[in-house]
Design a protein around this motif. Structure first.
Motif, PDB file in Angstrom:
ATOM      1  N   GLU A 345       0.861  -1.182   0.000  1.00  0.00           N
ATOM      2  CA  GLU A 345       0.000   0.000   0.000  1.00  0.00           C
ATOM      3  C   GLU A 345       0.902   1.239   0.000  1.00  0.00           C
ATOM      4  O   GLU A 345       1.797   1.363   0.847  1.00  0.00           O
ATOM      5  CB  GLU A 345      -0.933   0.030   1.198  1.00  0.00           C
ATOM      6  N   CYS A 346       0.656   2.123  -0.961  1.00  0.00           N
ATOM      7  CA  CYS A 346       1.488   3.311  -1.135  1.00  0.00           C
ATOM      8  C   CYS A 346       0.654   4.578  -1.005  1.00  0.00           C
ATOM      9  O   CYS A 346      -0.582   4.540  -1.051  1.00  0.00           O
ATOM     10  CB  CYS A 346       2.152   3.305  -2.523  1.00  0.00           C
ATOM     11  N   VAL A 347       1.340   5.690  -0.863  1.00  0.00           N
ATOM     12  CA  VAL A 347       0.704   6.996  -0.892  1.00  0.00           C
ATOM     13  C   VAL A 347       1.423   7.841  -1.937  1.00  0.00           C
ATOM     14  O   VAL A 347       2.640   7.724  -2.102  1.00  0.00           O
ATOM     15  CB  VAL A 347       0.734   7.672   0.505  1.00  0.00           C
ATOM     16  N   ARG A 348       0.665   8.642  -2.663  1.00  0.00           N
ATOM     17  CA  ARG A 348       1.261   9.543  -3.655  1.00  0.00           C
ATOM     18  C   ARG A 348       2.023  10.665  -2.955  1.00  0.00           C
ATOM     19  O   ARG A 348       1.677  11.081  -1.847  1.00  0.00           O
ATOM     20  CB  ARG A 348       0.169  10.163  -4.539  1.00  0.00           C
ATOM     21  N   MET A 349       3.053  11.162  -3.633  1.00  0.00           N
ATOM     22  CA  MET A 349       3.880  12.215  -3.062  1.00  0.00           C
ATOM     23  C   MET A 349       3.928  13.419  -4.011  1.00  0.00           C
ATOM     24  O   MET A 349       3.712  13.290  -5.214  1.00  0.00           O
ATOM     25  CB  MET A 349       5.317  11.709  -2.839  1.00  0.00           C
ATOM     26  N   ARG A 350       4.228  14.586  -3.429  1.00  0.00           N
ATOM     27  CA  ARG A 350       4.571  15.765  -4.226  1.00  0.00           C
ATOM     28  C   ARG A 350       5.894  16.302  -3.696  1.00  0.00           C
ATOM     29  O   ARG A 350       6.290  16.010  -2.563  1.00  0.00           O
ATOM     30  CB  ARG A 350       3.482  16.835  -4.130  1.00  0.00           C
ATOM     31  N   LEU A 351       6.586  17.069  -4.512  1.00  0.00           N
ATOM     32  CA  LEU A 351       7.897  17.569  -4.107  1.00  0.00           C
ATOM     33  C   LEU A 351       7.801  18.975  -3.543  1.00  0.00           C
ATOM     34  O   LEU A 351       7.199  19.866  -4.159  1.00  0.00           O
ATOM     35  CB  LEU A 351       8.871  17.536  -5.289  1.00  0.00           C
ATOM     36  N   GLU A 356      18.362  18.691   3.019  1.00  0.00           N
ATOM     37  CA  GLU A 356      19.803  18.830   3.246  1.00  0.00           C
ATOM     38  C   GLU A 356      20.639  18.179   2.144  1.00  0.00           C
ATOM     39  O   GLU A 356      21.819  18.479   1.997  1.00  0.00           O
ATOM     40  CB  GLU A 356      20.185  18.226   4.607  1.00  0.00           C
ATOM     41  N   THR A 357      20.045  17.270   1.346  1.00  0.00           N
ATOM     42  CA  THR A 357      20.779  16.640   0.241  1.00  0.00           C
ATOM     43  C   THR A 357      20.752  17.491  -1.018  1.00  0.00           C
ATOM     44  O   THR A 357      21.415  17.169  -1.996  1.00  0.00           O
ATOM     45  CB  THR A 357      20.185  15.259  -0.086  1.00  0.00           C
ATOM     46  N   GLY A 358      19.965  18.571  -1.007  1.00  0.00           N
ATOM     47  CA  GLY A 358      19.835  19.406  -2.199  1.00  0.00           C
ATOM     48  C   GLY A 358      18.701  18.965  -3.106  1.00  0.00           C
ATOM     49  O   GLY A 358      18.373  19.650  -4.078  1.00  0.00           O
ATOM     50  N   ARG A 359      18.098  17.802  -2.792  1.00  0.00           N
ATOM     51  CA  ARG A 359      16.957  17.329  -3.584  1.00  0.00           C
ATOM     52  C   ARG A 359      15.658  17.796  -2.945  1.00  0.00           C
ATOM     53  O   ARG A 359      15.586  17.982  -1.730  1.00  0.00           O
ATOM     54  CB  ARG A 359      16.972  15.801  -3.671  1.00  0.00           C
ATOM     55  N   ARG A 360      14.609  17.973  -3.755  1.00  0.00           N
ATOM     56  CA  ARG A 360      13.329  18.452  -3.244  1.00  0.00           C
ATOM     57  C   ARG A 360      12.695  17.405  -2.336  1.00  0.00           C
ATOM     58  O   ARG A 360      12.684  16.218  -2.648  1.00  0.00           O
ATOM     59  CB  ARG A 360      12.410  18.806  -4.407  1.00  0.00           C
ATOM     60  N   ARG A 361      12.201  17.849  -1.211  1.00  0.00           N
ATOM     61  CA  ARG A 361      11.670  16.951  -0.187  1.00  0.00           C
ATOM     62  C   ARG A 361      10.313  16.381  -0.617  1.00  0.00           C
ATOM     63  O   ARG A 361       9.406  17.115  -1.010  1.00  0.00           O
ATOM     64  CB  ARG A 361      11.505  17.729   1.119  1.00  0.00           C
ATOM     65  N   PRO A 362      10.141  15.036  -0.542  1.00  0.00           N
ATOM     66  CA  PRO A 362       8.842  14.439  -0.887  1.00  0.00           C
ATOM     67  C   PRO A 362       7.834  14.618   0.255  1.00  0.00           C
ATOM     68  O   PRO A 362       8.160  14.399   1.421  1.00  0.00           O
ATOM     69  CB  PRO A 362       9.177  12.964  -1.102  1.00  0.00           C
ATOM     70  N   ILE A 363       6.630  15.028  -0.098  1.00  0.00           N
ATOM     71  CA  ILE A 363       5.572  15.291   0.892  1.00  0.00           C
ATOM     72  C   ILE A 363       4.346  14.444   0.533  1.00  0.00           C
ATOM     73  O   ILE A 363       3.878  14.476  -0.609  1.00  0.00           O
ATOM     74  CB  ILE A 363       5.194  16.790   0.900  1.00  0.00           C
TER      75      ILE A 363
END
Length: 426
Positions: A345-351, A356-363
Motif C-alpha cells: 500500500e502506497c501513498v502519492r507524493m509531491r515535491l 539537506e541533500t539538495g533534492r526536493r523533499r517528498p511530501i
C-alpha cells in the motif's frame, strides 16, 4: 559503449557492457583536449593523471597507459566499471560543457582489460620496512589501503569476515555489472604485491583489536564498509517474501543463487516484484529480479530526475523491461493468511522545497493511498555501517550514525595506531 542485446541479457547474468575495441578506445581518446588545467583530475578521488593515460591510449601505447593509471589506482578494472565517473572525473570534463564528456571510465576499463589479456605489468615494491599492518575488510577501501601500504614496503595482512575476498564488489554488485573473475583478478594483483588475505575471520569477534596488536601488528586499518540494511519501519515489513537488498543480492551474488540448481542456494522470486528505492542498489536488485523471472516495478518517492542511481543503470533497467513508479512511497505491506506478502500500500507524493541533500523533499498527498500487487518485495533504501570491529572499544569514538570518527588529515581514529576509511567513515 557496446552492450549485449536486450534479448540476450535479460536471460543471463553475463556482463552487459562489452568494453571498447582498440579502435574505439583510440578514437575516444583522441577526443581529449589535453587541457592545461585538467579539471578531470580534480574530480578523481585518487588523482589519476587522466590526460596522460588518455594520451597514451590515443597513441596506441596501452602498456604505458595502464602503468600510468596504476601509479595511483590499484583497482582500475573495477573502477572503470563501477566508479560514478559522471559525477567525478567526467562531471568535470570540459568536453561535457557543450557536448559529450570523454568516457574516462570506459578508457580506464579498456586499459585494465588490455593488461588482463596481455599479461600483468610489474609494479615496483619498496624494500621491507619491518612494519606490519592489519587491514580489516577486503572491499574497495581495504584492498586499496593494503595495496598502497604494500608498495611502501610494509608487511600487510587483510582479514575478511566472509569466505571470499572482495567485500561489496563480490556480494553486492551483480555479475552482469561486475563479473566476479574481474574482482578476483584485482584481488590477485593486490596479493602479488605481497599482501596476505585471511578469510572467515571476524575482527571484533574472532580476534579483537587488542589481540591484533599483541600479534605484532604496528597499525590497523578498518575498512569494513556499510553492510547493514536500512528498513522502512512500516506495518507488515516482517511478512515472508520481503527481503533487504543486502540479503537478496548476497544470495544471488556470493551464494550463486542465479546458478541454481548447480548451487543449492536458491532465492525465491515471485511473479510480481516491487523494489523500493532509487539508488544503484535498487537498480541492481530490480535487474537481478527481472533475470530471475519477475515482473519488476521500482517504487521511488521522488521523480526520475532526483534518483541517485547512475543514468546508465537507469537506462539499462528501462531497456530490459523494469517499470518505474515515481512520486510514491510505501506505508504498509499487506499479506495473506499464510503470512506471505501480497501487496504494497502506497501513498502519492509531491515535491516540496530542497532538503539537506539538495533534492526536493517528498511530501505525502493526503487521501491518495493505492495498492501495488507484489509477492516479492526488495527494500533498497540504503545501508548503514556495522562497526563490529570496534564494538566494545571505548577508546574509539563513533558518530550517532555508527560511523567511525577519524582525523580528516590522517584518517587515524581516536585510538592511536588504528585508522579507518571508506564507507565505515563516510
Amino acid at each position: 559503449m557496446p552492450k549485449l542485446s536486450v534479448e540476450e541479457r535479460i536471460h543471463s547474468f553475463k556482463e552487459v557492457a562489452l568494453g571498447y575495441t582498440e579502435e574505439q578506445a583510440i578514437a575516444e581518446a583522441k577526443r581529449c583536449l589535453q587541457c592545461k588545467v585538467p579539471r578531470c583530475v580534480e574530480g578523481c578521488p585518487v588523482n589519476i593523471d587522466i590526460p596522460a593515460f588518455i594520451k597514451f591510449i590515443s597513441e596506441g601505447k596501452f602498456k604505458e597507459a595502464i602503468k600510468k593509471i596504476r601509479e595511483k589506482n590499484s583497482l582500475p578494472a573495477i573502477c572503470g566499471r563501477v566508479c560514478p565517473q559522471e559525477t567525478q572525473c567526467m562531471g568535470r570534463c570540459v568536453r561535457g560543457i557543450k557536448g559529450t564528456p570523454i568516457n574516462i571510465g570506459a578508457l580506464e576499463r579498456f586499459a585494465a582489460d588490455w593488461e588482463r589479456r596481455t599479461g600483468r605489468i610489474r609494479t615496483e615494491v619498496a624494500p621491507p620496512t619491518g612494519k606490519r599492518v592489519a587491514v580489516v575488510g577486503s572491499g574497495p577501501a581495504g584492498l586499496t589501503a593494503a595495496a598502497e601500504l604494500a608498495k611502501l614496503g610494509h608487511d600487510v595482512t587483510i582479514f575478511e569476515a566472509l569466505h571470499k575476498p572482495g567485500g561489496v564488489l563480490m556480494y553486492g554488485i551483480p555479475e552482469f555489472r561486475m563479473p566476479k573473475d574481474i574482482v578476483m583478478d584485482e584481488v590477485n594483483y593486490v596479493k602479488s604485491l605481497g599482501v596476505k588475505i585471511e578469510t572467515d575471520v571476524i575482527i571484533g569477534k574472532v580476534i579483537t583489536l587488542d589481540e591484533l596488536f599483541e600479534m605484532g601488528f604496528d597499525a590497523v586499518f578498518i575498512g569494513t564498509g556499510a553492510g547493514l540494511p536500512r528498513f522502512l519501519g512500516i506495518p507488515g515489513e516482517n511478512l515472508c517474501g520481503i527481503y533487504s537488498a543486502n540479503e537478496f543480492l548476497i544470495r544471488i551474488n556470493l551464494m550463486k543463487a542465479y546458478r541454481f540448481p548447480e548451487y543449492d542456494t536458491p532465492v525465491k522470486v515471485g511473479k510480481r516484484v516491487a523494489v523500493i528505492g532509487g539508488g544503484n542498489v535498487a537498480m541492481d536488485a530490480a535487474r537481478s529480479a527481472l533475470r530471475l523471472g519477475g515482473d519488476v516495478t521500482v517504487i521511488y518517492r521522488r521523480t526520475e530526475l532526483e534518483m541517485p542511481a547512475r543514468r546508465e543503470e537507469i537506462e539499462n533497467a528501462k531497456e530490459e523491461g523494469v517499470k518505474f513508479l515515481f512520486l510514491a512511497t510505501p506505508i504498509r505491506f499487506i499479506g495473506d493468511d499464510k503470512g506471505w506478502v501480497r501487496a504494497v500500500e502506497c501513498v502519492r507524493m509531491r515535491l516540496g522545497e530542497p532538503d539537506e541533500t539538495g533534492r526536493r523533499r517528498p511530501i505525502p498527498i493526503e487521501g491518495s493511498e493505492f495498492k501495488v500487487e507484489a509477492d516479492t518485495v526488495v527494500v533498497a533504501i540504503g545501508q548503514r555501517p556495522n562497526p563490529i570491529a570496534v564494538r566494545g572499544e571505548k577508546s574509539i569514538k563513533l558518530t550517532s550514525h555508527g560511523t567511525i570518527v577519524v582525523n580528516p588529515e590522517t584518517y587515524e581514529t581516536t585510538r592511536r595506531g588504528v585508522f579507518a576509511g571508506g564507507d565505515i567513515v563516510t
